[in-house]
Design an enzyme around this catalytic site. Structure first.
Site, PDB file in Angstrom:
ATOM      1  N   LYS A 227       0.834  -1.212   0.000  1.00  0.00           N
ATOM      2  CA  LYS A 227       0.000   0.000   0.000  1.00  0.00           C
ATOM      3  C   LYS A 227       0.864   1.256   0.000  1.00  0.00           C
ATOM      4  O   LYS A 227       1.913   1.308   0.629  1.00  0.00           O
ATOM      5  CB  LYS A 227      -0.885   0.025   1.253  1.00  0.00           C
ATOM      6  CG  LYS A 227      -1.825  -1.165   1.354  1.00  0.00           C
ATOM      7  CD  LYS A 227      -2.604  -1.153   2.656  1.00  0.00           C
ATOM      8  CE  LYS A 227      -1.739  -1.364   3.873  1.00  0.00           C
ATOM      9  NZ  LYS A 227      -2.485  -1.597   5.115  1.00  0.00           N
TER      10      LYS A 227
ATOM     11  N   THR B 176      -7.249  10.388   7.821  1.00  0.00           N
ATOM     12  CA  THR B 176      -7.031   9.095   7.168  1.00  0.00           C
ATOM     13  C   THR B 176      -6.981   7.938   8.168  1.00  0.00           C
ATOM     14  O   THR B 176      -6.562   6.843   7.828  1.00  0.00           O
ATOM     15  CB  THR B 176      -5.697   9.116   6.388  1.00  0.00           C
ATOM     16  OG1 THR B 176      -4.666   9.474   7.319  1.00  0.00           O
ATOM     17  CG2 THR B 176      -5.731  10.115   5.251  1.00  0.00           C
TER      18      THR B 176
ATOM     19  N   GLY C 239      -7.638   4.801  10.004  1.00  0.00           N
ATOM     20  CA  GLY C 239      -8.436   3.605   9.704  1.00  0.00           C
ATOM     21  C   GLY C 239      -8.423   3.174   8.248  1.00  0.00           C
ATOM     22  O   GLY C 239      -9.115   2.221   7.880  1.00  0.00           O
ATOM     23  N   THR C 240      -7.622   3.822   7.412  1.00  0.00           N
ATOM     24  CA  THR C 240      -7.633   3.434   5.981  1.00  0.00           C
ATOM     25  C   THR C 240      -7.147   1.996   5.787  1.00  0.00           C
ATOM     26  O   THR C 240      -7.724   1.243   5.004  1.00  0.00           O
ATOM     27  CB  THR C 240      -6.752   4.355   5.114  1.00  0.00           C
ATOM     28  OG1 THR C 240      -5.470   4.455   5.720  1.00  0.00           O
ATOM     29  CG2 THR C 240      -7.359   5.712   4.925  1.00  0.00           C
ATOM     30  N   GLY C 241      -6.073   1.642   6.504  1.00  0.00           N
ATOM     31  CA  GLY C 241      -5.502   0.297   6.329  1.00  0.00           C
ATOM     32  C   GLY C 241      -6.476  -0.775   6.798  1.00  0.00           C
ATOM     33  O   GLY C 241      -6.692  -1.788   6.114  1.00  0.00           O
ATOM     34  N   CYS C 242      -7.098  -0.542   7.967  1.00  0.00           N
ATOM     35  CA  CYS C 242      -8.069  -1.506   8.501  1.00  0.00           C
ATOM     36  C   CYS C 242      -9.245  -1.633   7.545  1.00  0.00           C
ATOM     37  O   CYS C 242      -9.713  -2.744   7.249  1.00  0.00           O
ATOM     38  CB  CYS C 242      -8.602  -1.030   9.858  1.00  0.00           C
ATOM     39  SG  CYS C 242      -7.327  -0.846  11.103  1.00  0.00           S
TER      40      CYS C 242
HETATM   41  N1  LIG Z   1      -4.674  10.577   0.597  1.00  0.00           N
HETATM   42  C1  LIG Z   1      -5.014   9.430   0.005  1.00  0.00           C
HETATM   43  N2  LIG Z   1      -5.685   9.448  -1.183  1.00  0.00           N
HETATM   44  C2  LIG Z   1      -6.053   8.299  -1.777  1.00  0.00           C
HETATM   45  N3  LIG Z   1      -5.778   7.083  -1.280  1.00  0.00           N
HETATM   46  C3  LIG Z   1      -5.094   6.999  -0.123  1.00  0.00           C
HETATM   47  C4  LIG Z   1      -4.671   8.153   0.575  1.00  0.00           C
HETATM   48  N4  LIG Z   1      -4.037   7.759   1.718  1.00  0.00           N
HETATM   49  C5  LIG Z   1      -4.074   6.413   1.720  1.00  0.00           C
HETATM   50  N5  LIG Z   1      -4.700   5.953   0.621  1.00  0.00           N
HETATM   51  C6  LIG Z   1      -4.975   4.556   0.291  1.00  0.00           C
HETATM   52  O1  LIG Z   1      -5.489   3.950   1.470  1.00  0.00           O
HETATM   53  C7  LIG Z   1      -5.152   2.587   1.506  1.00  0.00           C
HETATM   54  C8  LIG Z   1      -4.479   2.277   2.833  1.00  0.00           C
HETATM   55  O2  LIG Z   1      -3.104   2.553   2.698  1.00  0.00           O
HETATM   56  P1  LIG Z   1      -2.126   3.023   3.855  1.00  0.00           P
HETATM   57  O3  LIG Z   1      -0.763   2.952   3.299  1.00  0.00           O
HETATM   58  O4  LIG Z   1      -2.610   4.303   4.398  1.00  0.00           O
HETATM   59  O5  LIG Z   1      -2.356   1.866   4.916  1.00  0.00           O
HETATM   60  P2  LIG Z   1      -1.965   1.841   6.449  1.00  0.00           P
HETATM   61  O6  LIG Z   1      -0.699   2.546   6.701  1.00  0.00           O
HETATM   62  O7  LIG Z   1      -2.078   0.452   6.877  1.00  0.00           O
HETATM   63  O8  LIG Z   1      -3.149   2.674   7.029  1.00  0.00           O
HETATM   64  P3  LIG Z   1      -3.121   3.692   8.251  1.00  0.00           P
HETATM   65  O9  LIG Z   1      -2.571   4.980   7.786  1.00  0.00           O
HETATM   66  O10 LIG Z   1      -4.571   3.792   8.525  1.00  0.00           O
HETATM   67  O11 LIG Z   1      -2.306   3.045   9.325  1.00  0.00           O
HETATM   68  C9  LIG Z   1      -4.283   2.345   0.288  1.00  0.00           C
HETATM   69  O12 LIG Z   1      -5.092   1.836  -0.757  1.00  0.00           O
HETATM   70  C10 LIG Z   1      -3.753   3.742  -0.057  1.00  0.00           C
HETATM   71  O13 LIG Z   1      -3.417   3.861  -1.422  1.00  0.00           O
HETATM   72  C1  LIG Z   2      -6.876  -1.130  17.339  1.00  0.00           C
HETATM   73  C2  LIG Z   2      -6.147  -0.593  16.157  1.00  0.00           C
HETATM   74  N1  LIG Z   2      -5.892  -1.419  15.107  1.00  0.00           N
HETATM   75  C3  LIG Z   2      -5.236  -0.943  14.029  1.00  0.00           C
HETATM   76  C4  LIG Z   2      -4.814   0.363  13.984  1.00  0.00           C
HETATM   77  C5  LIG Z   2      -4.103   0.880  12.777  1.00  0.00           C
HETATM   78  O1  LIG Z   2      -5.112   1.476  12.027  1.00  0.00           O
HETATM   79  P1  LIG Z   2      -4.986   1.967  10.554  1.00  0.00           P
HETATM   80  O2  LIG Z   2      -3.666   1.451  10.053  1.00  0.00           O
HETATM   81  O3  LIG Z   2      -6.110   1.433   9.756  1.00  0.00           O
HETATM   82  O4  LIG Z   2      -5.049   3.477  10.701  1.00  0.00           O
HETATM   83  C6  LIG Z   2      -5.110   1.202  15.074  1.00  0.00           C
HETATM   84  N2  LIG Z   2      -4.747   2.501  15.078  1.00  0.00           N
HETATM   85  N3  LIG Z   2      -5.776   0.691  16.142  1.00  0.00           N
END
Ligand SMILES: Nc1ncnc2c1ncn2[C@@H]1O[C@H](COP(=O)(O)OP(=O)(O)OP(=O)(O)O)[C@@H](O)[C@H]1O
Ligand SMILES: Cc1ncc(COP(=O)(O)O)c(N)n1
Length: 328
Positions: free
Chosen positions: A228, A261, A263-266
């Site tokens: 990602k 942003t 929770g995007t990864g979850c």
């Molecule tokens: N500003 C943005 N615009 C469009 N897509 C985005 C943006 N930020 C993140 N994404 C997308 O969101 C999804 C999650 O990616 P990210 O790398 O943020 O995951 P993560 O680090 O596990 O999440 P988090 O930041 O929640 O911990 C991917 O598909 C990424 O391309």
């Molecule tokens: C309980 C819990 N699980 C996962 C994440 C990472 O979240 P994300 O990578 O989606 O922002 C978080 N902040 N808290």
């Protein structure tokens, strides 16, 4: 009969097509009207019980709780609901967390994780599982052991190890177990930039680096991998790279200009699991999940003093809620 038709429409996953609002309005309005006008409640309850066990897809999240409601189990269950997939959960830890950060984490015992998992698995037909924050080596090992014991392979592993800002969330032993024991059991692994750097043992700065990393991580035994790009800069923020041993694909959407942003990864990994539970092939499940996250980012919520959460189904309510000025 009337009730049967309405329930068939409301809960048929084939017809659901992401209309969480339809479902919501049906429950709030349609259901109440039926009760009031026709007094068919008992009949409907009976039909719903039968329908539930036979047709509603079910997914499981094995993850931590976020008291702020933006990530973790809370984001996963909302994402499952949006996809009309029933969500079950195995809680691994409880975080005291808000939009500004985590102040405390309490781990569940491996025995509790095992009991929650077994309780659901012996009772319901689970279509797909996603893992999120597993926190420590013991819990990672427990989850891996249970997946093997139940012979369950339709698993999305979101290897939550390092935040998007680069802060390491679990210790080195746990990272090693994640890489050597859990990732090889995954149908799809979804590392962010920093997690991919650790798993692929290389620095990632460019799209070519993301592609090389995806190929390296595939060699760990996962059946496919999505690196990602949220932690990258510029347009690469919205770029993810897919590799399944055959196809090397670049998935790109527009960059959404928001700081909210959380929770995007979850959300992405939960949406992939929901799509797998709905029977979609792996690559299609990922493509549709990415589009869903992009939409949720457009409706991210400017709540709290820090990084607000993505808006899981607020697109559905945008006309009604636009005047509240809550969107990021
Ligand atoms: N500003 C943005 N615009 C469009 N897509 C985005 C943006 N930020 C993140 N994404 C997308 O969101 C999804 C999650 O990616 P990210 O790398 O943020 O995951 P993560 O680090 O596990 O999440 P988090 O930041 O929640 O911990 C991917 O598909 C990424 O391309
Ligand atoms: C309980 C819990 N699980 C996962 C994440 C990472 O979240 P994300 O990578 O989606 O922002 C978080 N902040 N808290």
């Amino acid at each position: 009969m009337f009730g049967k038709h309405l329930l068939g429409w409301a809960f048929n996953p084939q017809k659901c097509d992401n209309t969480f609002a339809d479902w919501y309005y049906f429950c709030e309005l349609g259901w109440a009207k039926i009760w009031a006008k026709q007094n068919l409640f008992l009949e409907l309850t009976h039909i719903m019980t039968n329908f539930h066990s036979s047709q509603i897809p079910i997914a499981m999240t094995i993850a931590g709780s976020d008291s702020g409601g933006g990530a973790g189990i809370q984001a996963d269950l909302r994402t499952f609901a949006f996809h009309c997939v029933h969500g079950t959960n195995v809680l691994t830890c409880i975080t005291a967390q808000n939009t500004q950060g985590v102040t405390r984490v309490d781990a569940m015992s491996p025995e509790s994780v095992t009991a929650q998992f077994e309780s659901v698995m012996i009772d319901m037909r689970i279509g797909a599982i996603k893992t999120g924050m597993l926190l420590n080596q013991e819990i990672i090992k427990t989850v891996a052991k249970k997946l093997v014991a139940f012979g369950f392979g339709n698993v999305v592993v979101d290897p939550v190890m390092v935040s998007r800002t680069g802060a390491q969330l679990i210790d080195d032993e746990a990272i090693k177990t994640m890489r050597d024991v859990l990732i090889p059991l995954a149908a799809i692994s979804t590392p962010n930039r920093y997690e991919a750097q650790i798993l692929a043992n290389m620095d990632i700065h460019t799209l070519e680096d993301m592609q090389t990393a995806a190929q390296n991580i595939y060699k760990l035994g996962t059946r496919s991998v999505l690196v990602k790009g949220g932690g990258m800069t510029g347009d690469l923020k919205a770029v993810d790279v897919w590799f399944d041993g055959d196809r090397l694909e670049v998935l790109q959407t527009e960059v959404i200009d928001t700081n909210h942003t959380h929770g995007t990864g979850c959300t992405l990994s939960a949406a992939i699991a929901a799509n797998l539970a709905l029977g979609k092939p792996r690559f299609q499940a990922v493509q549709e999940a990415k589009n869903y996250v992009t939409e949720a980012l457009k409706y991210a919520l400017a709540i709290g003093k820090g990084q607000g959460p993505v808006g899981h189904f607020f697109r559905q309510f945008k006309d009604e809620m636009q005047h509240l000025e809550i969107f990021a």
